[in-house]
Write a protein that holds these residues in place. Structure first.
Motif, PDB file in Angstrom:
ATOM      1  N   CYS A 265       8.224  56.077  30.594  1.00  0.00           N
ATOM      2  CA  CYS A 265       7.358  57.227  30.857  1.00  0.00           C
ATOM      3  C   CYS A 265       7.839  58.442  30.076  1.00  0.00           C
ATOM      4  CB  CYS A 265       7.344  57.525  32.356  1.00  0.00           C
ATOM      5  SG  CYS A 265       6.341  58.953  32.843  1.00  0.00           S
TER       6      CYS A 265
ATOM      7  N   GLU B 142       6.915  65.060  34.247  1.00  0.00           N
ATOM      8  CA  GLU B 142       5.827  64.108  34.374  1.00  0.00           C
ATOM      9  C   GLU B 142       6.065  63.222  35.593  1.00  0.00           C
ATOM     10  OE1 GLU B 142       3.049  63.923  32.740  1.00  0.00           O
ATOM     11  OE2 GLU B 142       3.528  65.378  31.150  1.00  0.00           O
TER      12      GLU B 142
ATOM     13  N   ILE C  12      12.665  66.579  29.264  1.00  0.00           N
ATOM     14  CA  ILE C  12      11.549  66.246  30.135  1.00  0.00           C
ATOM     15  C   ILE C  12      12.103  65.604  31.401  1.00  0.00           C
ATOM     16  CG2 ILE C  12      11.144  63.994  29.031  1.00  0.00           C
ATOM     17  CD1 ILE C  12       8.117  64.550  29.652  1.00  0.00           C
TER      18      ILE C  12
ATOM     19  N   THR D  44       7.062  58.389  26.358  1.00  0.00           N
ATOM     20  CA  THR D  44       5.644  58.611  26.073  1.00  0.00           C
ATOM     21  C   THR D  44       5.322  60.081  25.854  1.00  0.00           C
ATOM     22  OG1 THR D  44       5.025  56.663  27.378  1.00  0.00           O
ATOM     23  CG2 THR D  44       3.308  58.296  26.980  1.00  0.00           C
ATOM     24  N   PHE D  45       6.043  60.949  26.534  1.00  0.00           N
ATOM     25  CA  PHE D  45       5.698  62.366  26.515  1.00  0.00           C
ATOM     26  C   PHE D  45       6.622  63.221  25.650  1.00  0.00           C
ATOM     27  CE2 PHE D  45       3.702  60.815  30.411  1.00  0.00           C
ATOM     28  CZ  PHE D  45       2.421  61.340  30.257  1.00  0.00           C
TER      29      PHE D  45
END
Length: 205
Positions: A89, A74, A53, A92-93
């Motif tokens: 962050c 993101e 990510i 979280t994803f």
């Protein structure tokens, strides 16, 4: 569990303001590619059970206009708070069932697959931290076990992964690797010029 069956994430940190550089680090050019394109081209990111990510923040729209992004990304709306906010962050994803995550800063773009492989080989599970080392110096990307994710999510903006390492020194393995590219840390135009002279023109993949 076989090492090849480990499910791991890769958080690519590209959200910073790059104040000392003057332009966003993801858009630095080398060998006719941007740093972000070089990182995104890493074959490791497309391996089975690897979940990358990309975290953007500063100048995200400009970066997306210039670079095709083939992996999930993101926007860290808290990017001004610093690197820890981008790591949080990213966590979280990521998928819930991963055992660990690599933290890959954009200004360390030439990490070869052999480094990721060495860290995975040494990684024994969610309560482990593996950090690559070239000679006496530690570098990027560390591989952090999922047992530490809740603690990382509670860390303050002024804290860093070094604080985590201090709290859990007995759970850290330093893994020797041959690539000096794990030590790259490019913050200013002068750093970038020195780096270009040092690395020459050899892509790691």
């Amino acid at each position: 569990m076989l090492k090849t069956e480990l499910s791991v994430g890769v958080i690519i940190l590209a959200a910073g303001e790059s104040r000392r550089m003057g332009i966003p680090k993801p858009l630095l050019q080398w060998e006719e590619k941007t740093f972000l394109e070089i990182v995104l081209a890493s074959p490791f990111l497309s391996r089975r059970n690897v979940h990358p990510i990309l975290i953007l923040g500063y100048k995200a729209k400009q970066i997306c206009e210039k670079v095709r992004i083939p992996i999930p990304w993101e926007l860290n709306r808290r990017f001004i708070e610093g690197r820890m906010s981008s790591i949080q962050c990213g966590l979280t994803f990521l998928p819930d069932l991963i055992q660990g995550v690599f933290i890959w800063p954009i200004d360390c773009p030439l990490v070869p697959q052999s480094v990721f492989a060495a860290l995975l080989e040494a990684f024994h599970g969610p309560d482990a931290i593996c950090i690559p080392r070239c000679g006496p110096r530690k570098g990027h990307p560390p591989l952090l076990g999922s047992a530490f994710f809740p603690e990382i999510q509670q860390m303050q903006p002024n804290q860093s992964l070094r604080d985590l390492y201090t709290f859990h020194a007995d759970q850290i393995k330093t893994i020797p690797v041959e690539s000096e590219r794990i030590l790259d840390n490019i913050n200013t135009p002068e750093d970038f010029l020195t780096w270009q002279k040092r690395v020459g023109g050899i892509l790691p993949y």
